[in-house]
Design an enzyme around this catalytic site. Structure first.
Site, short mmCIF file in Angstrom:
data_model
loop_
_atom_site.label_atom_id
_atom_site.label_comp_id
_atom_site.label_asym_id
_atom_site.label_seq_id
_atom_site.Cartn_x
_atom_site.Cartn_y
_atom_site.Cartn_z
N ASP A 186 0.83 -1.21 0.00
CA ASP A 186 0.00 0.00 0.00
C ASP A 186 0.87 1.26 0.00
OD1 ASP A 186 -2.10 -1.87 0.43
OD2 ASP A 186 -1.84 -1.68 2.59
N GLU B 195 -11.43 -0.39 -3.40
CA GLU B 195 -10.68 0.23 -2.31
C GLU B 195 -9.43 0.90 -2.88
OE1 GLU B 195 -9.68 -3.08 0.24
OE2 GLU B 195 -7.92 -3.64 -0.96
#
Length: 375
Positions: A60, A236
């Site tokens: 991420d 997401e």
């Protein structure tokens, strides 16, 4: 460039205290993070070839280039228990830059578990970190939290906990990102809407300040295509790039294994961003696993600019293998990667494919025709 030259005024990382780790083998994963690839130097003002993986065992990823000339890097640590920060004057330098822990999970109560997907943004003269966290007593009650630092150097000063971002529902929410368009500050994030047949959809709201939503909260996208619903029905990890009269919002879909991939929403810069009808959605993924380059589960992307100040760069994570033993969230080998972002004649981004390990030359390794077919 030496570390000392690359990181003036950068404090040495503190020695981490002994803590309960959330994942088996996480200490070994942290040791792997120290093994950085060789750097590829560039002449001043030119975009260097990159060496992937750029940073090992960091998922991420978020990289921002600030006006002070530094690239700032943060990402999810596989132990899910802290927020880390690096900086360098070059993208390649991030691989060997010292890493500091700027915040640690609480031992009990709120913000104690699943410290995920931090992003650091400069807003109104201060630094803000947006991240996901859960209470120690309910580790899947994940919500969005904010830290603030008023010091110009985010390695100095004090990181103040501004609290939780309050959304319309008390439900699973994460992956917040912020951007400013025509003087208005926005937050995009992922959240489960009660009564909906999904894990998370993408949401957008204007902000009264960097930790407070204001006005309506609108749903921009929900997992509707097959490729968005493999393993889990997920949208997401949104991120916005403003180019060529449009806003491009990338996001990630499906489970965090080899099925993880990136989708794309597009809006005209003159449109009302709070009207979901003004966002068009690609019916196919724009960035997927590739068997030829052996990169799997590319996702949770963001964008930065190369050292030349012109070349757009895609930042993302991926694994080097397809098969995973056990829960993918317990596998620490999602590595941070970077590559040049291309542009098509119609002004839309050309993601290409996730390039193979090693020096990238900033060029796609194979034709986009070698991508896996859309699921």
């Amino acid at each position: 460039m030496s570390r000392a030259a690359d990181l003036p005024d950068l404090p040495e990382p503190p020695s981490p205290p002994a803590r309960r780790l959330l994942l088996k083998g996480a200490l070994a994963a942290g040791a792997l993070a120290a093994a950085a690839p060789a750097a590829y130097a560039a002449a001043p003002g030119k975009a260097a070839p990159y060496a992937n993986p750029l940073v090992r065992n960091r998922a991420d990823p978020h990289i921002t280039r600030h006006t002070d000339g530094f690239y700032y890097f943060t990402a999810t640590a596989p132990e899910y228990d802290r927020i880390i920060l690096r900086r360098s004057r070059t993208l390649n330098g991030l691989s060997r830059a010292a890493e500091s822990v700027i915040w640690r999970a609480h031992p009990t109560g709120d913000m104690a578990a699943h410290i995920w997907a931090p992003e650091m943004h400069r807003v109104a003269g201060k630094w803000y970190v947006y991240f996901a966290a859960a209470p120690a007593e309910d580790v899947w009650a994940i919500r969005i939290w904010v830290l603030e630092n008023a010091h110009p150097n985010p390695f100095k000063g004090t990181w103040v906990e501004k609290g939780r971002i309050r959304t319309a529902w008390e439900t699973f929410s994460l992956d917040a990102t912020t951007f400013t368009h025509r003087g208005t500050l926005y937050l995009a994030w992922a959240q489960h809407e009660p009564g909906m047949d999904n894990n998370t959809a993408l949401w957008l709201s204007e902000m009264a300040d960097p930790w407070t939503l204001t006005g309506p909260q609108v749903r921009l996208s929900t997992p509707e295509y097959g490729w968005e619903r493999i393993g889990f029905a997920v949208n997401e990890g949104a991120y916005v790039l403003q180019r060529n009269g449009r806003l491009f919002m990338t996001y990630s879909a499906s489970a965090t294994d080899a099925n993880y991939c990136m989708g794309l929403l597009t809006a005209d810069e003159d449109s009302d961003l709070m009207d979901p009808a003004n966002w068009s959605k690609s019916p196919v993924p724009v960035f997927t696993s590739n068997d030829i380059t052996r990169q799997y589960g590319p996702g949770h992307g963001c964008f930065t600019v190369a050292e030349d100040g012109r070349t757009d760069v895609l930042v993302y994570h991926a694994r080097q293998y397809e098969e995973i033993v056990g829960d993918p969230l317990h596998d620490p080998n999602r590595h941070t990667r970077v590559q040049r972002l291309g542009w098509k004649a119609d002004g839309t981004p050309d993601f290409g494919v996730p390039v193979a390990d090693g020096p990238t030359g900033n060029q796609p390794a194979v034709d986009t025709g070698d991508m896996r077919p859309s699921r």
